[in-house]
Design an enzyme around this catalytic site. Structure first.
Site, short mmCIF file in Angstrom:
data_model
loop_
_atom_site.label_atom_id
_atom_site.label_comp_id
_atom_site.label_asym_id
_atom_site.label_seq_id
_atom_site.Cartn_x
_atom_site.Cartn_y
_atom_site.Cartn_z
N SER A 266 0.84 -1.20 0.00
CA SER A 266 0.00 0.00 0.00
C SER A 266 0.87 1.25 0.00
O SER A 266 2.08 1.19 0.20
CB SER A 266 -0.90 0.00 1.23
OG SER A 266 -0.13 0.30 2.38
N LYS A 267 0.22 2.35 -0.21
CA LYS A 267 0.88 3.64 -0.28
C LYS A 267 1.71 3.93 0.98
O LYS A 267 2.82 4.44 0.90
CB LYS A 267 -0.23 4.68 -0.44
CG LYS A 267 0.24 6.07 -0.72
CD LYS A 267 -0.95 6.98 -0.89
CE LYS A 267 -0.53 8.41 -0.58
NZ LYS A 267 -1.64 9.31 -0.40
N ARG A 268 1.16 3.56 2.10
CA ARG A 268 1.84 3.82 3.38
C ARG A 268 3.18 3.10 3.52
O ARG A 268 4.10 3.61 4.13
CB ARG A 268 0.94 3.41 4.55
CG ARG A 268 -0.28 4.26 4.68
CD ARG A 268 -0.04 5.46 5.59
NE ARG A 268 -1.02 6.49 5.31
CZ ARG A 268 -0.72 7.68 4.77
NH1 ARG A 268 0.51 8.00 4.49
NH2 ARG A 268 -1.68 8.56 4.53
#
Length: 509
Positions: free
Chosen positions: A263-265
């Site tokens: 994910s982006k995180r």
RNA sequence: GGUCCCUUCGUCUAGUGGCCUAGGACGCCGGGUUUUCAUCCCGGUAACAGGGGUUCAAGUCCCCUAGGGACUACCA
């Protein structure tokens, strides 16, 4: 394989993440391998999630990576338009066809009502599903009388169209990655096909477009596997069974550690990009790192992504796009999810950096030097690059590896001082500085001879003197051959640096 | 919870019943080369999730268990 037509069908809801890029890459490789067409279709049926600039971002990303589209985007093509919002009128007739044949029905339940139902079910630890068990208790053209249904439609009440999932049918299909997959329709729900805003949902639009655009293979992420039986049923209900594409569901890209898909995180947390290009959120202004801006080469990212969930079955690891096209095969695609390894990604980049010519790298490096207000002769920078590039992973690493060619060291590495500097070479260094200063010819070979002669004439240790000298000139214990560095920086600077070091450094550590 | 998919070194993977005392790559560790660092070369570390079958023979086929993942929106 004849008439291969595959598509990449992203939704412009934000920047494309590398999972999506890999899907695009595999579609592209497959198309080119079979002499087919790779087209781009923008799936923007959800206006509420539209993000400004996302479509351009997708196109720019593909372009940067060398993934060329042959239809769609600004190119257009014989089956356009290629943006679903521009195809709105097309979907209606197919929805009507489904309605007429009894494969779809009107449903009047509002989003709020359904939300409430879901919450109520949750309290009892159950999951609400709009399906064959519940549909007769809800407000739709199946449970309501014909007159009531007509009345509601006539009065302008909002409705959606749902697929009427048939009873107890085993839906089987062959997935090119997973082989036989089957679902029983009793476990599937009545998905919305047409929304109350007049737009189709993904399921309808996707099937209609894939059919109309003559798609031969649907190669997409594994997250679509559970909705594939619905798509298969839709092809059948629309009478398109004979031209149904073949499916291939790609394994997901997982986080480097921990659980779940990338994910982006993760990128922010672990210090590697998850997006091909840097992205600035148009609303929040938040900036997410991109591979390009982080110093990765496009051919490097392509190679990295190609090996996530696929391998050629040989021991060759480096592949250009053309080579990938040559050997790519869906049969070699892995079934299980692949964890992304940032370390191996760097290793790939290091390899590709070394493949680049000194000349090209110098051009890139000169830009970085300018940012530091250092203006240098191209020939000089090219030489520097040739001397240090094997030590760099990214172009930006070049600075850490070669700053001493452009400026005198600002400080001397404590650890290196502790290791090599015992103070006793001070006299030697000063003498060498004097001797160097008297040299007319400051070539590498000349200075090397001079220093070596001095060392042997004075019975000194090679390592000790050389390392002290390196400390004076570079500030630490790294770098290429010392006298080559001296030749590059020139007599004046070299002598000055040695003398300054002798002035600054304590006699004993 | 339900449905479906998946499971070889820490990671990416080779392996399509005998060639597997399981191969390669990244990482890590050690050695060599070098005035130093890096490169490079050499070596080492480390895996068939567990249990049952089938078979003369199983990492490879079947079943169960466990674990992981995806999906479960008028999002895609």
């Amino acid at each position: 394989m004849n008439n291969v037509r595959v598509r990449f069908a992203p939704s412009p809801t934000g920047p494309l993440h590398i999972g999506g890029v890999r899907t695009a890459l595999f579609n592209y490789l497959f198309a080119r391998k079979h002499g087919g067409v790779f087209y781009l279709r923008i799936e923007d049926t959800d206006q509420s999630r539209f993000v400004l600039g996302a479509e351009d971002y997708i196109i720019d990303s593909l372009k940067w990576l060398g993934i060329e589209i042959s239809e769609g985007g600004s190119l257009g093509g014989p089956y356009g338009p290629y943006r679903q919002s521009d195809r709105k009128a097309i979907y209606k007739q197919y929805a009507d066809q489904l309605l007429a044949s009894g494969s779809a029905y009107y449903a009047f339940d509002s989003a709020e009502e359904l939300d409430k139902l879901r919450k109520d079910y949750e309290i009892d630890k159950k999951t609400f599903s709009y399906d064959l068990h519940t549909r007769m208790q809800l407000n739709n053209s199946l449970s309501l009388s014909k007159e009531e249904t007509q009345k509601r439609i006539a009065s302008g009440e909002h409705y959606v169209l749902r697929f009427k999932m048939p009873d107890n049918i085993d839906v089987r299909f062959k997935d090119m990655v997973r082989d036989d997959v089957h679902f029983n329709t009793n476990t599937l729900d009545d998905k919305v096909l047409f929304k109350s805003d007049g737009m189709p949902t993904y399921h309808l639009a996707n099937v209609v477009d894939d059919y109309l655009m003559k798609t031969s293979h649907v190669i997409r992420g594994e997250e679509w596997l559970p909705s594939t039986p619905l798509h298969v049923l839709l092809y059948i209900a629309l009478g398109w069974e004979g031209s149904m594409p073949q499916f291939a569901h790609l394994p997901l890209i997982l986080k480097p550690s921990g659980q779940g898909k990338l994910s982006k995180r993760d990128g922010d947390k672990m210090g590697f990009p998850v997006f091909p290009l840097q992205w600035k959120d148009p609303v929040t202004g938040e900036v997410s790192a991109g591979y390009r801006e982080s110093g990765y080469f496009p051919e490097s990212l392509v190679n990295i992504l190609a090996f996530l969930g696929w391998n050629p079955g040989s021991e060759k690891e480096f592949f250009s796009m053309a080579e990938l096209v040559d050997v790519f095969s869906l049969e070699k695609v892995q079934k299980a999810g692949a964890r992304f390894d940032p370390e191996k990604a760097k290793w790939f980049n290091h390899h590709y950096l070394k493949q680049h010519s000194d000349d090209e790298l110098a051009d890139a490096y000169i830009i970085l030097l300018k940012e530091r207000n250092i203006v240098c002769d191209k020939a000089f920078v090219t030489k520097v690059v040739s001397m240090v590039k094997e030590r760099a992973v990214f172009v930006k690493d070049l600075w850490d590896q070669s700053y001493y060619f452009f400026e005198a060291p600002l400080r001397y590495d404590e650890k290196v001082i502790a290791k090599y500097w015992k103070g006793q070479a001070l006299e030697a260094l000063l003498s060498i500085a004097d001797l160097l200063n008297n040299l007319a010819d400051f070539k590498n070979e000349t200075t090397e001879d001079l220093i070596k002669n001095y060392i042997s004439n004075n019975n000194l240790g090679m390592g000790q003197v050389m390392n002290s000298l390196r400390l004076a000139l570079v500030g630490t214990s790294m770098g290429p051959h010392l006298t080559e560095i001296m030749e590059m920086i020139g007599k004046g600077d070299a002598v000055k640096r040695i003398r300054k070091f002798c002035d600054t450094i304590p006699l004993t550590a």
